[in-house]
Scaffold this active site. Structure first.
Site, short mmCIF file in Angstrom:
data_model
loop_
_atom_site.label_atom_id
_atom_site.label_comp_id
_atom_site.label_asym_id
_atom_site.label_seq_id
_atom_site.Cartn_x
_atom_site.Cartn_y
_atom_site.Cartn_z
CE LYS A 164 -74.10 -2.04 74.45
NZ LYS A 164 -74.50 -0.51 74.47
N GLY A 215 -65.07 2.61 70.68
CA GLY A 215 -65.46 3.27 72.02
C GLY A 215 -64.34 4.06 72.52
CB SER A 216 -64.24 5.65 75.99
OG SER A 216 -64.70 4.54 76.83
N GLY A 220 -62.78 0.06 76.62
CA GLY A 220 -62.02 -0.58 75.92
C GLY A 220 -61.11 -1.51 76.91
CD GLU A 237 -61.65 3.24 66.06
OE1 GLU A 237 -60.87 4.04 66.57
OE2 GLU A 237 -62.69 3.63 65.41
CB CYS A 271 -62.33 7.77 66.96
SG CYS A 271 -62.46 6.77 65.47
CD GLU A 368 -61.14 10.85 71.60
OE1 GLU A 368 -61.08 10.39 70.48
OE2 GLU A 368 -61.18 9.91 72.53
#
Length: 463
Positions: A164, A215-216, A220, A237, A271, A368
């Protein structure tokens, strides 16, 4: 654009718009994956797994052919990627070329069985078996290459995939799937599109045995929680707040451009980009001046303009968040030395911002930012810089900069993160693993280490 399910292109019963972040116009639409579509995709992957897992030479050949397909279609894919993501066209071409390179590299990876000598046993062999159906969920900053980072090792290991893309950037990934349908057997790769609720349904689906997510941190954690009841394997990740520590022997005029480009690559939407720079107080003003000077030379504009060096932030939500972080710097007594304002009247453009005299509790330092804003932070001694760099729960990557590379490497060893670069940053290649510590992730991607994340160890003993 259509989804790829069981070797067929599927429109779905509903769709959603995809915007061009450079002008906020509707670029196209993508299908909304229903529960029935998802069930069909997972079932197709389960059925294809039975045969796909048995012939590794066929799998290698498929990955090699996938690389050829990407190279042959690099220009139209790159143009579509720029239009939906915003990055300059040269960078989009680099992403497509890098994706082909990852397919090629992965196709040649070896992961043979290992024999162990045990007294009284005829043979003991350790094998690495495929897991089954992998659910891969990818972000909007590098939608093509992060997909390939998951597709290539998962398929080589003998798994099948349901993938996705982000709803902000589904088009290039769906187009890639359409092109790869000519070389990847039916059901082995399925690509569906939709919002966050689709991701949640994928992670909890009983037919999925492994989740690979980029992703975030917040998402996660939700993925990990959804995987827990079924004990699905996970690779996460997640976010980074990567520090760069500049040592007292560094020369500002020699390294500022390198630091800037490592922080503002893809308009800061990386990232593992540099997110904060620690500078010795005796060099602070020189570095601040150099950063401000260089920021003023960088051209910001539509990625389809070949002269543009930085594009827009990808979506309105992230655009507003970055502006909010810049505003928080001012509220906390910091200064924006250059940039930080909206650029133009259309699109999600923010002038690259350099923040100085920023307290450590400013959100631009502790969170971040994932956008074109960078804080410069002064320190008195290196131990203090290391402690401040290690503060918080991020631990993805970092870099140390100085003339004495041995000393820089020793300091890097004290940093709590998965990757430390010395006198460089963002050097990501397919043979080197990448993963995060603390809240920045679980497991690794790339290299043989990333490949083995898509396998389960099995010991076979013969008496």
């Amino acid at each position: 654009m259509r989804m790829l399910i069981d070797g067929e292109l599927v429109s779905g019963t509903d769709s959603f718009d995809v915007l061009n972040p450079a002008d906020e116009t509707v670029l196209g639409s993508a299908p909304e994956c229903s529960q029935a579509n998802l069930d069909r995709a997972v079932h197709a992957a389960q059925e294809a797994f039975r045969g796909w897992r048995r012939n590794i030479e066929k799998r290698r050949d498929v990955l090699r052919r996938a690389a050829v397909v990407l190279r042959e279609n690099a220009d139209p894919l790159a143009r579509l990627l720029t239009q939906e993501q915003g990055k300059p066209l040269a960078k989009a071409r680099g992403e497509i070329g890098g994706s082909a390179r990852w397919f090629e590299y992965t196709a040649e990876l070896e992961y043979s069985s290992q024999a162990i000598e045990v007294a009284g046993q005829r043979s003991v062999t350790v094998h690495h078996r495929p897991l089954g159906v992998v659910a891969a969920i990818i972000p909007w900053n590098y939608p093509v290459i992060t997909a390939v980072w998951k597709i290539a090792p998962a398929l080589l290991a003998g798994n099948t995939v349901v993938l996705k893309p982000s709803p902000f950037t589904p088009l290039a990934t769906l187009k890639m799937a359409e092109l790869l349908n000519d070389v990847i057997p039916r059901g082995v790769l399925n690509v569906v599109s939709g919002g966050d609720e689709l991701g949640a349904r994928m992670t909890s689906h009983p037919g999925v045995r492994k989740i690979a997510f980029t992703g975030s941190i917040s998402t996660g954690k939700a993925v990990a929680a959804a995987a827990a009841p079924d004990l699905k394997r996970i690779t996460l990740e997640l976010g980074g707040n990567d520090p760069a520590i500049v040592l007292p022997d560094a020369v500002p005029e020699a390294i500022t451009e390198h630091l800037f480009r490592a922080a503002f690559e893809n308009s800061g939407q990386v990232c593992v980009a540099i997110k904060r720079v620690y500078v010795p107080e005796q060099l602070y003003n020189r570095f601040a001046e150099e950063f401000a000077r260089f920021a003023g030379t960088v051209k910001l504009g539509n990625g389809l303009d070949e002269s543009s060096e930085l594009g827009p932030v990808n979506n309105d939500r992230q655009f507003e968040r970055v502006l909010d972080l810049i505003g928080d710097v001012r509220e906390r007594g910091g200064r924006i030395a250059v940039g930080g304002a909206r650029h133009g009247e259309q699109g999600y453009f923010i002038e690259p911002a350099i923040a100085t005299d920023v307290p450590d509790d400013a959100r631009l330092v502790s969170e971040e930012q994932f956008g074109p804003a960078l804080p410069l932070l002064s320190y008195r001694d290196v131990d203090e810089a290391v402690d401040r760099a290690n503060a918080g729960m991020f631990g993805l990557a970092a870099s140390v900069w100085g003339e004495d590379t041995q000393r820089a490497s020793e300091i890097g060893g004290e940093l709590e993160c998965g990757t430390v670069w010395v006198n460089q940053h963002l050097n990501i290649v397919p043979q080197v693993p990448m993963g995060g510590w603390k809240w920045s992730g679980i497991g690794v991607e790339n290299g043989i280490w990333g490949l083995l994340q898509f396998t389960q160890m099995q010991v076979v003993e013969v008496a």
